[in-house]
Write a protein that holds these residues in place. Structure first.
Motif, PDB file in Angstrom:
ATOM      1  N   ASN A 115      26.106  78.677  33.085  1.00 27.18           N
ATOM      2  CA  ASN A 115      26.578  79.904  33.473  1.00 27.18           C
ATOM      3  C   ASN A 115      26.240  81.437  33.445  1.00 27.18           C
ATOM      4  O   ASN A 115      26.364  82.186  33.168  1.00 27.18           O
ATOM      5  N   ASP A 116      24.275  81.055  33.908  1.00 25.91           N
ATOM      6  CA  ASP A 116      23.904  82.231  33.983  1.00 25.91           C
ATOM      7  C   ASP A 116      24.047  82.917  32.302  1.00 25.91           C
ATOM      8  O   ASP A 116      22.998  84.478  32.105  1.00 25.91           O
ATOM      9  N   ASP A 117      24.091  82.707  30.984  1.00 29.69           N
ATOM     10  CA  ASP A 117      24.631  83.643  30.269  1.00 29.69           C
ATOM     11  C   ASP A 117      23.671  82.787  28.787  1.00 29.69           C
ATOM     12  O   ASP A 117      24.008  81.456  28.113  1.00 29.69           O
ATOM     13  N   ILE A 142      25.093  89.374  28.767  1.00 25.31           N
ATOM     14  CA  ILE A 142      24.141  89.389  29.631  1.00 25.31           C
ATOM     15  C   ILE A 142      23.027  90.388  30.092  1.00 25.31           C
ATOM     16  O   ILE A 142      23.183  91.789  30.303  1.00 25.31           O
ATOM     17  N   GLU A 143      21.594  90.534  30.205  1.00 25.18           N
ATOM     18  CA  GLU A 143      20.944  91.220  30.351  1.00 25.18           C
ATOM     19  C   GLU A 143      21.363  92.007  31.780  1.00 25.18           C
ATOM     20  O   GLU A 143      20.608  91.201  32.677  1.00 25.18           O
ATOM     21  N   GLY A 144      21.337  93.600  32.092  1.00 25.21           N
ATOM     22  CA  GLY A 144      21.115  92.924  33.555  1.00 25.21           C
ATOM     23  C   GLY A 144      22.563  93.937  34.057  1.00 25.21           C
ATOM     24  O   GLY A 144      22.982  94.142  35.736  1.00 25.21           O
ATOM     25  N   ASP A 145      23.731  93.037  32.841  1.00 23.54           N
ATOM     26  CA  ASP A 145      24.953  93.213  33.559  1.00 23.54           C
ATOM     27  C   ASP A 145      25.647  94.541  33.315  1.00 23.54           C
ATOM     28  O   ASP A 145      25.708  95.156  32.562  1.00 23.54           O
ATOM     29  N   ALA A 146      26.181  95.805  34.948  1.00 19.34           N
ATOM     30  CA  ALA A 146      26.605  96.501  34.984  1.00 19.34           C
ATOM     31  C   ALA A 146      27.388  96.342  33.810  1.00 19.34           C
ATOM     32  O   ALA A 146      27.792  98.077  33.587  1.00 19.34           O
ATOM     33  N   ASN A 156      38.533  89.478  24.252  1.00 23.86           N
ATOM     34  CA  ASN A 156      37.351  88.445  23.820  1.00 23.86           C
ATOM     35  C   ASN A 156      36.279  88.670  24.697  1.00 23.86           C
ATOM     36  O   ASN A 156      36.283  88.805  26.002  1.00 23.86           O
ATOM     37  N   TYR A 157      34.718  88.250  24.176  1.00 26.02           N
ATOM     38  CA  TYR A 157      33.739  87.878  25.096  1.00 26.02           C
ATOM     39  C   TYR A 157      34.457  87.033  26.096  1.00 26.02           C
ATOM     40  O   TYR A 157      34.832  85.556  25.822  1.00 26.02           O
ATOM     41  N   ASN A 158      33.039  86.961  27.515  1.00 22.86           N
ATOM     42  CA  ASN A 158      33.613  86.386  28.352  1.00 22.86           C
ATOM     43  C   ASN A 158      34.961  86.627  29.074  1.00 22.86           C
ATOM     44  O   ASN A 158      35.414  86.044  29.877  1.00 22.86           O
TER      45      ASN A 158
END
Length: 671
Positions: free
Chosen positions: A83-85, A419-423, A559-561
């Motif tokens: 999932n790109d994470d 996630i790095e770069g997530d706005a 919660n996360y995600n």
């Protein structure tokens, strides 16, 4: 086998009673089936998924939870990111789900769970090696430490299975020893001040006790205790808060130290007193921070998680009546597996005692918790003015949260992802995602990616005052000092349901000032009021200044995600020189009458009308009481110092006058 002496009947040399007596597992399983059918069903459901190589990390203390299951059709790829994470790799390689497999085995005696455990763990040991670059994926030291605990707990639940052979145990122990060597070798100085270091060395300690009759290196136990002692003294402030300023990670650290207390007590290992005492302080941080619905605030990188299992375990370990007051009435599902069957009776014998005070200030860390009482229908406010903490910290100086009428109203927006770069990640860490103030559309603390900062505001803390009828706190910061602005927020909580925010901006020149308010429910504007309608009542913001107001939907993550959108109010005004914005916040259920709020003149005894930059006053009228509040923003140096408000003679910087049933009470909160 390197540094491991193989002895006859290999399994018999493992410390299988490290947590609870092996002979008690059946009793614990029976207790859970009799008392926690919902949790039992969850364990079996999740375990069945794991047997089928379907993974969804959904236990409430999973640090990075997921909501979309992923199934490996063939063999498990342990370094895959579906999932790109990258956090998915870390969760997969912590192996918490094998503990669930073990619990399912104890609850059902179904050998399919043991078979899955042996097959998956054997595959992991064969495939996943500590080679170059795996220290950033499958062999991060934090996850290596977590694995030690999870492997050992799972193994003890399965130890009677036909699948737990000498051959499997041999490779299991060999890999566990490899984990210990890896943790010992790769310990870094930075771990002394990181939750990573605690999780690593807790794993080293647990593995040392589990393998104490097999391994030749007897120093690992003492080394892990020494490291844990150093870490708790560095990381836990005297007030009991963890320096990283994130309740989620405070509880990861608390879990490790309570687990250390459990295994050391069970195995007659004496711990340094500062570990024992500071672990108790961490538990009390949970006790005072929890909202009336028992969850923690989503401060910094934290989820909206129920704290009672943590507090229950602490109440048992310390036989503490006050902690039990905030815990479950009986040993809960998660705790029983660690504390043993005997804890059921022993926990019942502990009395409960309400704390001496409802509100509490953690003044070292700058976390303030104000409440009207300890009932589920009492009201609660959280205020933060403290250090940023680690990369988990958010730009939340002067943030307030409010819980009333048995529900959230003003909230922290949460964390969502790493996630790095997530706005959205960067937004949720920013000033604008918190209930605070900004100047000239700039942030006082500037985020730089998922973990970094370009600029960090310096907080200035003030004394906290708590009385039966009110709480008062104040916070400042230097985030806009480069613009010539000193920012201050005064908070007066008149119990049970009135909160006054006085936002002060000291400086010169023309500037735009904004307040940000994030709500848990829908919001609408009504003349000089903003109203949030909840399920049980409403929260009303009475604006005493002429402000521009707008409402928009912004991200919220409990919660996360998991992401949703809720209403956010932004107020703004432009002004030259000193500026104050006063907001009176009231809560009512739908049956109570409205509360009226008005601004009053402030004069001195010579009848000189004071300017707003000198002092302001408000009158709040309810069905049964009238409150007059004076706030002096600056020193009064023109003319006489005796002030008159609403026909009262007053001297003081912050004063509260209460009229109730013909009785008048004057209280100088600040001179």
């Amino acid at each position: 086998m390197n540094n491991i002496s193989i002895k006859y009947d290999f399994k018999s040399y493992l410390n299988l009673d490290i947590y609870t007596c092996v002979g008690e597992i059946d009793k614990i399983a029976r207790y859970c089936k009799d008392n926690f059918q919902e949790e039992v069903n969850e364990v079996i459901r999740i375990a069945d998924d794991v047997v089928n190589k379907t993974f969804k990390f959904e236990w409430k203390w999973d640090m990075e939870r997921t909501y979309i299951p992923y199934t490996f059709e063939d063999e498990i790829i342990w370094d895959m990111i579906p999932n790109d994470d990258p956090e998915w790799i870390f969760m997969l390689n912590r192996h918490r789900y094998w503990v669930t497999l073990g619990q399912a085995y104890a609850l059902t005696n179904d050998e399919k769970y043991a078979r899955a455990f042996v097959e998956q763990l054997s595959h992991w040991i064969k495939i996943v090696r500590p080679i170059e670059n795996t220290d950033k994926t499958t062999w991060r030291t934090i996850d290596t430490g977590i694995r030690c605990e999870n492997w050992i707990k799972a193994y003890t639940y399965f130890q009677s299975s036909e699948y737990i052979t000498q051959e499997f145990t041999h490779i299991f122990v060999k890999s566990l020893k490899e984990h210990m060597d890896y943790l010992h070798k790769n310990y870094k100085e930075s771990g002394k001040l990181s939750n990573w270091g605690v999780l690593e060395n807790h794993g080293l300690l647990v593995a040392s006790i589990f393998l104490e009759k097999i391994i030749e290196e007897k120093d690992y136990l003492n080394i892990s205790i020494d490291r844990l002692q150093e870490q708790i003294n560095l990381q836990v402030m005297e007030d009991g808060m963890h320096w990283e300023q994130s309740p989620m990670y405070l509880n990861e650290v608390l879990h490790c130290y309570m687990d250390t207390l459990i295994v050391c007590k069970n195995n007659n290992i004496e711990l340094p007193n500062d570990i024992v005492e500071k672990t108790k302080k961490l538990a009390y941080a949970d006790f005072y921070m929890k909202k009336p619905n028992h969850t923690q605030v989503c401060q910094s990188d934290s989820d909206d998680t129920d704290l009672r299992d943590m507090i229950t375990k602490a109440a048992y370990l310390y036989s503490d009546e006050v902690l039990k007051f905030g815990a479950y009435e009986e040993i809960d599902f998660e705790s029983i597996w660690d504390l043993g069957y005997k804890s059921i009776k022993e926990y019942k014998s502990i009395n409960t005692k309400a704390p001496d005070q409802a509100s509490y200030a953690f003044e070292d860390s700058g976390n303030y918790y104000m409440r009207s009482g300890w009932g589920s229908d009492d009201n609660y406010m959280y205020f933060h003015c403290g250090t940023l903490g680690s990369g988990h910290g958010h730009a939340d100086l002067l943030h307030v949260s409010i819980f009333a009428n048995k529900e959230d109203y003003l909230i922290d927006s949460g964390r969502y992802t790493y996630i790095e770069g997530d706005a959205k990640r960067e937004y949720l860490k920013s000033c604008r995602a918190h209930n605070t103030t900004t100047v000239d559309d700039t942030d006082f603390t500037i985020i730089d990616g998922s973990w970094g900062y370009k600029k960090v505001a310096t907080p200035i803390k003030h004394p906290f005052i708590t009385k039966d009828n009110f709480d008062y706190c104040e916070g400042s910061h230097l985030g806009y000092i480069d613009r010539g602005i000193f920012t201050n927020r005064k908070v007066l909580y008149i119990k049970p349901n009135i909160w006054i925010l006085v936002d002060e901006f000291y400086g010169e020149g023309e500037h735009e000032y904004k307040q940000h308010f994030h709500f848990a429910h829908d919001v609408y504007l009504d003349e000089q009021k903003t109203i949030c309608k909840g399920k049980n009542g409403r929260l009303t913001l009475h604006h005493l200044n002429i402000l521009n107001r707008s409402i928009e939907k912004t991200p919220v993550s409990y919660n996360y995600n998991k992401l949703e959108e809720q209403d956010t109010l932004t107020t703004s005004c432009e002004n030259n020189g000193f500026t104050s914005i006063i907001t009176v916040i009231t809560s009512q259920d739908y049956e109570e009458k409205n509360i009226s709020v008005e601004k009053l003149e402030v004069k001195n005894c010579n009848d000189r009308l004071l300017d707003n930059f000198e002092a302001e006053a408000i009158k709040i009228s309810t069905q049964n009481e009238t409150y007059t509040v004076l706030v002096c923003h600056n020193e009064i140096f023109k003319g006489k110092k005796l002030l008159k408000v609403n026909n009262y003679d007053i001297y003081g910087k912050v004063v509260l006058i209460t009229e109730k049933k013909g009785k008048i009470t004057r209280e100088v909160i600040k001179y």
